[in-house]
Write a protein that holds these residues in place. Structure first.
Motif, PDB file in Angstrom:
ATOM      1  N   GLU A 132       0.821  -1.217   0.000  1.00 42.18           N
ATOM      2  CA  GLU A 132       0.000   0.000   0.000  1.00 42.18           C
ATOM      3  C   GLU A 132       0.853   1.263   0.000  1.00 42.18           C
ATOM      4  OE1 GLU A 132      -2.884  -0.220   3.117  1.00 42.18           O
ATOM      5  OE2 GLU A 132      -3.956  -1.896   2.185  1.00 42.18           O
ATOM      6  N   ILE A 133       2.008   1.184  -0.660  1.00 39.94           N
ATOM      7  CA  ILE A 133       2.847   2.355  -0.866  1.00 39.94           C
ATOM      8  C   ILE A 133       2.580   2.853  -2.284  1.00 39.94           C
ATOM      9  CG2 ILE A 133       5.201   3.258  -0.920  1.00 39.94           C
ATOM     10  CD1 ILE A 133       6.026   0.977   0.920  1.00 39.94           C
ATOM     11  N   THR A 134       1.673   3.788  -2.415  1.00 40.37           N
ATOM     12  CA  THR A 134       1.272   4.297  -3.725  1.00 40.37           C
ATOM     13  C   THR A 134       1.237   5.820  -3.711  1.00 40.37           C
ATOM     14  OG1 THR A 134      -1.081   4.170  -3.136  1.00 40.37           O
ATOM     15  CG2 THR A 134      -0.119   2.249  -4.232  1.00 40.37           C
ATOM     16  N   GLY A 135       1.577   6.395  -4.854  1.00 41.45           N
ATOM     17  CA  GLY A 135       1.559   7.843  -4.984  1.00 41.45           C
ATOM     18  C   GLY A 135       1.021   8.250  -6.336  1.00 41.45           C
ATOM     19  N   GLN A 136       1.293   9.481  -6.722  1.00 41.74           N
ATOM     20  CA  GLN A 136       0.826  10.010  -8.000  1.00 41.74           C
ATOM     21  C   GLN A 136       1.994  10.127  -8.970  1.00 41.74           C
ATOM     22  OE1 GLN A 136      -0.765  13.648  -6.338  1.00 41.74           O
ATOM     23  NE2 GLN A 136      -2.862  12.933  -6.563  1.00 41.74           N
ATOM     24  N   GLU A 137       1.761   9.697 -10.196  1.00 44.44           N
ATOM     25  CA  GLU A 137       2.781   9.835 -11.228  1.00 44.44           C
ATOM     26  C   GLU A 137       2.912  11.299 -11.627  1.00 44.44           C
ATOM     27  OE1 GLU A 137       1.632   7.343 -14.422  1.00 44.44           O
ATOM     28  OE2 GLU A 137       1.137   5.666 -13.097  1.00 44.44           O
ATOM     29  N   GLU A 138       4.121  11.715 -11.898  1.00 45.69           N
ATOM     30  CA  GLU A 138       4.368  13.097 -12.313  1.00 45.69           C
ATOM     31  C   GLU A 138       5.337  13.112 -13.483  1.00 45.69           C
ATOM     32  OE1 GLU A 138       2.813  15.609 -11.022  1.00 45.69           O
ATOM     33  OE2 GLU A 138       1.983  14.745  -9.183  1.00 45.69           O
ATOM     34  N   ASP A 139       5.092  14.019 -14.436  1.00 43.23           N
ATOM     35  CA  ASP A 139       6.016  14.231 -15.536  1.00 43.23           C
ATOM     36  C   ASP A 139       6.237  15.732 -15.699  1.00 43.23           C
ATOM     37  OD1 ASP A 139       3.865  15.296 -17.137  1.00 43.23           O
ATOM     38  OD2 ASP A 139       3.274  13.247 -17.617  1.00 43.23           O
ATOM     39  N   PHE A 140       7.076  16.113 -16.656  1.00 42.84           N
ATOM     40  CA  PHE A 140       7.434  17.520 -16.756  1.00 42.84           C
ATOM     41  C   PHE A 140       6.301  18.364 -17.320  1.00 42.84           C
ATOM     42  CE2 PHE A 140       9.999  21.217 -18.226  1.00 42.84           C
ATOM     43  CZ  PHE A 140      10.520  21.545 -16.987  1.00 42.84           C
ATOM     44  N   GLY A 141       5.389  17.763 -18.067  1.00 37.94           N
ATOM     45  CA  GLY A 141       4.204  18.491 -18.500  1.00 37.94           C
ATOM     46  C   GLY A 141       3.381  18.928 -17.307  1.00 37.94           C
ATOM     47  N   GLN A 142       3.249  18.058 -16.312  1.00 38.46           N
ATOM     48  CA  GLN A 142       2.540  18.410 -15.090  1.00 38.46           C
ATOM     49  C   GLN A 142       3.309  19.471 -14.301  1.00 38.46           C
ATOM     50  OE1 GLN A 142       2.093  13.936 -14.627  1.00 38.46           O
ATOM     51  NE2 GLN A 142       0.625  14.651 -13.114  1.00 38.46           N
ATOM     52  N   THR A 143       4.634  19.385 -14.345  1.00 38.59           N
ATOM     53  CA  THR A 143       5.444  20.387 -13.662  1.00 38.59           C
ATOM     54  C   THR A 143       5.248  21.764 -14.293  1.00 38.59           C
ATOM     55  OG1 THR A 143       7.126  18.770 -13.002  1.00 38.59           O
ATOM     56  CG2 THR A 143       7.809  21.077 -13.092  1.00 38.59           C
ATOM     57  N   LEU A 144       5.230  21.819 -15.623  1.00 35.35           N
ATOM     58  CA  LEU A 144       4.996  23.099 -16.292  1.00 35.35           C
ATOM     59  C   LEU A 144       3.630  23.662 -15.929  1.00 35.35           C
ATOM     60  CD1 LEU A 144       6.454  22.335 -19.851  1.00 35.35           C
ATOM     61  CD2 LEU A 144       7.453  23.807 -18.093  1.00 35.35           C
ATOM     62  N   ALA A 145       2.640  22.775 -15.773  1.00 31.86           N
ATOM     63  CA  ALA A 145       1.310  23.230 -15.360  1.00 31.86           C
ATOM     64  C   ALA A 145       1.358  23.794 -13.944  1.00 31.86           C
ATOM     65  CB  ALA A 145       0.313  22.076 -15.444  1.00 31.86           C
ATOM     66  N   TRP A 147       3.829  25.193 -12.596  1.00 31.26           N
ATOM     67  CA  TRP A 147       4.584  26.447 -12.648  1.00 31.26           C
ATOM     68  C   TRP A 147       3.791  27.583 -13.297  1.00 31.26           C
ATOM     69  CZ3 TRP A 147      10.096  24.507 -14.465  1.00 31.26           C
ATOM     70  CH2 TRP A 147      10.698  23.815 -13.395  1.00 31.26           C
ATOM     71  N   GLY A 148       2.581  27.300 -13.773  1.00 33.22           N
ATOM     72  CA  GLY A 148       1.741  28.371 -14.290  1.00 33.22           C
ATOM     73  C   GLY A 148       1.185  28.167 -15.683  1.00 33.22           C
ATOM     74  N   TRP A 149       1.705  27.192 -16.438  1.00 33.31           N
ATOM     75  CA  TRP A 149       1.191  26.933 -17.785  1.00 33.31           C
ATOM     76  C   TRP A 149       0.012  25.973 -17.652  1.00 33.31           C
ATOM     77  CZ3 TRP A 149       4.782  25.432 -22.501  1.00 33.31           C
ATOM     78  CH2 TRP A 149       4.037  25.478 -23.677  1.00 33.31           C
ATOM     79  N   THR A 164      -0.345  17.864 -25.661  1.00 36.78           N
ATOM     80  CA  THR A 164      -0.646  19.292 -25.736  1.00 36.78           C
ATOM     81  C   THR A 164       0.653  19.998 -26.071  1.00 36.78           C
ATOM     82  OG1 THR A 164      -0.186  19.702 -23.395  1.00 36.78           O
ATOM     83  CG2 THR A 164      -2.468  19.148 -23.979  1.00 36.78           C
ATOM     84  N   LEU A 165       0.545  21.270 -26.415  1.00 38.45           N
ATOM     85  CA  LEU A 165       1.756  22.029 -26.694  1.00 38.45           C
ATOM     86  C   LEU A 165       2.650  22.074 -25.453  1.00 38.45           C
ATOM     87  CD1 LEU A 165       2.981  23.561 -29.074  1.00 38.45           C
ATOM     88  CD2 LEU A 165       1.923  25.647 -28.202  1.00 38.45           C
ATOM     89  N   ARG A 166       2.026  22.174 -24.273  1.00 35.26           N
ATOM     90  CA  ARG A 166       2.779  22.182 -23.016  1.00 35.26           C
ATOM     91  C   ARG A 166       3.499  20.857 -22.794  1.00 35.26           C
ATOM     92  NH1 ARG A 166      -1.311  22.203 -18.886  1.00 35.26           N
ATOM     93  NH2 ARG A 166      -1.295  19.971 -19.332  1.00 35.26           N
TER      94      ARG A 166
END
Length: 259
Positions: A132-145, A147-149, A164-166
């Motif tokens: 039960e060690i689970t988290g959320q996947e993250e990529d750089f598109g999500q990071t850009l979002a 950060w404001g995009w 998407t373009l982002r």
């Protein structure tokens, strides 16, 4: 959405994203005939052409290979392959979680990677999820979002599919944060990439019957809703595409071949 099929989107192919972006200069004004343009899909004319190209490749190349792969591969082995590539995506989640200030999620992804790589024999077994060690996947598109995009135009990439373009702008970082990028032996790297693509496509075979109406619109709308759910960390409410029956995850390449 199962952990053994959820990770590793769009790595190793950033040049295609750059090429697609370059094409936009000549295709940005492409319309969809008399159809009212979708607010998030102003490049629908261009996107539909790329979508059709991807669909032909899928129907006559990737889909038959995926069916053969599923036929000859025992279910436990197929699950293990999915777990292996999912585990390789954990370092990317660690990096992007830190860039977004999500320290707890970064620690969870680190724990998952260490546990599954060791106890899980290179990631073939998803021991962390059983603990039960689970988290959320993250990529750089999500990071850009983060950060404001926040809003970005829908874009279908050659071979890679919905984006998407982002998210396209995040492809280089996603590529360099995926471990197989650093394999010096070209044959091994290409073999692993091919296996990952075929395995992901095989995981989508059962979902062909779910697509109804206009295939392009169905895939676009499902992908955009799923992507919005990921970017907002689930704040959109219950995710209608988060079941094993309806896996329109990210990304990229494989969703293009769900058409």
């Amino acid at each position: 959405m199962s952990d053994d099929k959820a990770q590793g989107r769009r790595d190793g192919r950033a040049l295609l994203g750059v090429a697609a972006a370059a094409l936009l200069a000549g295709c940005a004004s492409a319309g969809g005939g008399d159809r009212e343009p979708h607010p998030e899909d102003p490049w629908e004319g261009f996107n539909r052409k790329v979508f059709a190209f991807n669909d032909v490749l899928d129907r006559y190349a990737l889909q038959p290979v995926a069916r053969g792969y599923r036929f000859i591969t025992p279910d436990p082995l197929e699950t293990g392959v999915g777990n292996f590539f999912s585990n390789l995506g954990e370092p990317r989640t660690v990096l992007n979680s830190l860039l977004q200030g999500k320290v707890r999620n970064a620690s969870i992804a680190t724990s998952r990677f260490l546990i599954n790589t060791t106890v899980g024999v290179g990631g073939l077994w998803d021991v962390a999820s059983r603990m039960e060690i689970t988290g959320q996947e993250e990529d750089f598109g999500q990071t850009l979002a983060a950060w404001g995009w926040e809003e970005s135009r829908y874009l279908v990439l050659p071979l890679l599919g919905p984006s998407t373009l982002r998210d396209t702008g995040g492809l280089p970082v996603d590529m360099y944060s995926y471990p197989t990028t650093y394999i010096d032996d070209d044959e091994t790297s290409l073999a692993l990439t091919a296996l990952r693509i075929v395995d992901k496509r095989a995981g989508l075979l059962d979902q062909e019957a779910l697509i109804q109406g206009d295939r392009y619109s169905f895939i676009r709308d499902a992908w955009m809703q799923q992507r919005g759910f990921e970017v907002s960390d689930g704040e959109l409410g219950d995710d209608p595409f988060a079941s094993d029956e309806f896996d329109f995850d990210g990304a990229d390449f494989d969703d293009a071949f769900a058409d």
